[in-house]
Design an enzyme around this catalytic site. Structure first.
Site, PDB file in Angstrom:
ATOM      1  N   HIS A   1      43.355  29.103  18.059  1.00  0.00           N
ATOM      2  CA  HIS A   1      43.858  29.890  19.199  1.00  0.00           C
ATOM      3  C   HIS A   1      44.899  29.087  19.968  1.00  0.00           C
ATOM      4  O   HIS A   1      46.001  29.577  20.260  1.00  0.00           O
ATOM      5  CB  HIS A   1      42.683  30.260  20.113  1.00  0.00           C
ATOM      6  CG  HIS A   1      43.092  30.951  21.381  1.00  0.00           C
ATOM      7  ND1 HIS A   1      42.914  32.304  21.583  1.00  0.00           N
ATOM      8  CD2 HIS A   1      43.678  30.478  22.529  1.00  0.00           C
ATOM      9  CE1 HIS A   1      43.374  32.629  22.780  1.00  0.00           C
ATOM     10  NE2 HIS A   1      43.837  31.539  23.372  1.00  0.00           N
ATOM     11  N   GLU A   2      44.538  27.859  20.307  1.00  0.00           N
ATOM     12  CA  GLU A   2      45.462  27.021  21.073  1.00  0.00           C
ATOM     13  C   GLU A   2      46.690  26.640  20.253  1.00  0.00           C
ATOM     14  O   GLU A   2      47.807  26.587  20.774  1.00  0.00           O
ATOM     15  CB  GLU A   2      44.739  25.760  21.562  1.00  0.00           C
ATOM     16  CG  GLU A   2      43.567  26.028  22.494  1.00  0.00           C
ATOM     17  CD  GLU A   2      43.954  26.803  23.747  1.00  0.00           C
ATOM     18  OE1 GLU A   2      45.139  26.737  24.154  1.00  0.00           O
ATOM     19  OE2 GLU A   2      43.097  27.486  24.330  1.00  0.00           O
TER      20      GLU A   2
ATOM     21  N   HIS B   1      49.299  29.388  20.380  1.00  0.00           N
ATOM     22  CA  HIS B   1      50.170  29.287  21.557  1.00  0.00           C
ATOM     23  C   HIS B   1      51.223  28.189  21.359  1.00  0.00           C
ATOM     24  O   HIS B   1      52.410  28.378  21.646  1.00  0.00           O
ATOM     25  CB  HIS B   1      49.348  28.944  22.799  1.00  0.00           C
ATOM     26  CG  HIS B   1      48.429  30.041  23.247  1.00  0.00           C
ATOM     27  ND1 HIS B   1      48.811  31.359  23.337  1.00  0.00           N
ATOM     28  CD2 HIS B   1      47.130  29.993  23.665  1.00  0.00           C
ATOM     29  CE1 HIS B   1      47.799  32.088  23.777  1.00  0.00           C
ATOM     30  NE2 HIS B   1      46.763  31.281  23.973  1.00  0.00           N
TER      31      HIS B   1
END
Length: 213
Positions: free
Chosen positions: A53-54, A57
């Site tokens: 997820h990170e 980004h």
């Protein structure tokens, strides 16, 4: 090429372990043995879900030419631990900070939606794995554990997707909503359906429905 600082790697590892522990506590209650048994299972879902997820980004930020770095939020980790004892996890251990002098709502929205989309994709992948091994899980210990781990990973990733898409404060949902309300509605609806399925009828029943048994 994605580059990481030493402090960023440290923060990611700390957040990964603490959030894994939080989900283990939320599912295992106050039973220490249950928590220890649940921890390695949950770590697969949290490890892939949280880290990727990170990185989603970070990858999109750097694709647009910005420097992006994950930073730990200690207060968020403490709050996540506290809420886990009540059976749920308010997962806000930190965030990827994108450094830019100026950024349009569109670019900010695309960077923000990358994380939840990764979680949705992972949830569907783990659901597919759980479905593929379900029938053999009754006769094979390996398949049984693959099913258990995949089921937990599906639940964790779907939850992370819908949670981060909430239009609250600095969560991803606020930025996606500011960029494109239609995309936000579709994305949070998909994440919401996946999460509701795991929380109501359960992953095994979802798999049985897919298999028609």
């Amino acid at each position: 090429m994605i580059k990481f600082t030493g402090s960023e790697v440290r923060d990611l590892l700390i957040a990964f372990f603490v959030i894994s522990l939080c989900f283990a506590i939320a599912n295992g209650g106050r039973d220490t043995n249950a928590i220890l048994q649940m921890l390695p299972i949950v770590m697969v879902g949290v490890g892939t879900g949280f880290i990727l997820h990170e990185l989603g980004h970070k990858f999109v930020s750097m694709k647009y030419g910005y420097w992006a770095e994950f930073k730990l939020w200690p207060q968020g980790l403490i709050f996540a631990l506290v809420t886990s004892f009540f059976g749920f996890v308010f997962a806000a251990p930190g965030a990827v900070y994108t450094y830019a002098n100026y950024m349009t709502d569109e670019i900010n929205g695309k960077i923000s939606i990358a994380g939840p989309i990764v979680n949705i994709a992972l949830a569907l992948i783990f659901l597919a794995i759980a479905t593929a091994v379900y029938t053999s899980a009754f006769n094979s210990e390996t398949s049984f554990w693959i099913f258990i781990i995949s089921s937990a990973a599906y639940s964790v990733n779907s939850f992370l997707a819908v949670f981060n898409l909430l239009p609250i404060g600095n969560l991803d949902g606020s930025k996606v909503l500011s960029w494109n309300i239609g995309i936000w509605i579709v994305t949070i609806a998909i994440a919401g359906i996946l999460t509701a399925g795991s929380m109501t009828i359960g992953v095994e029943n979802i798999v049985r429905m897919i298999l028609g048994i």
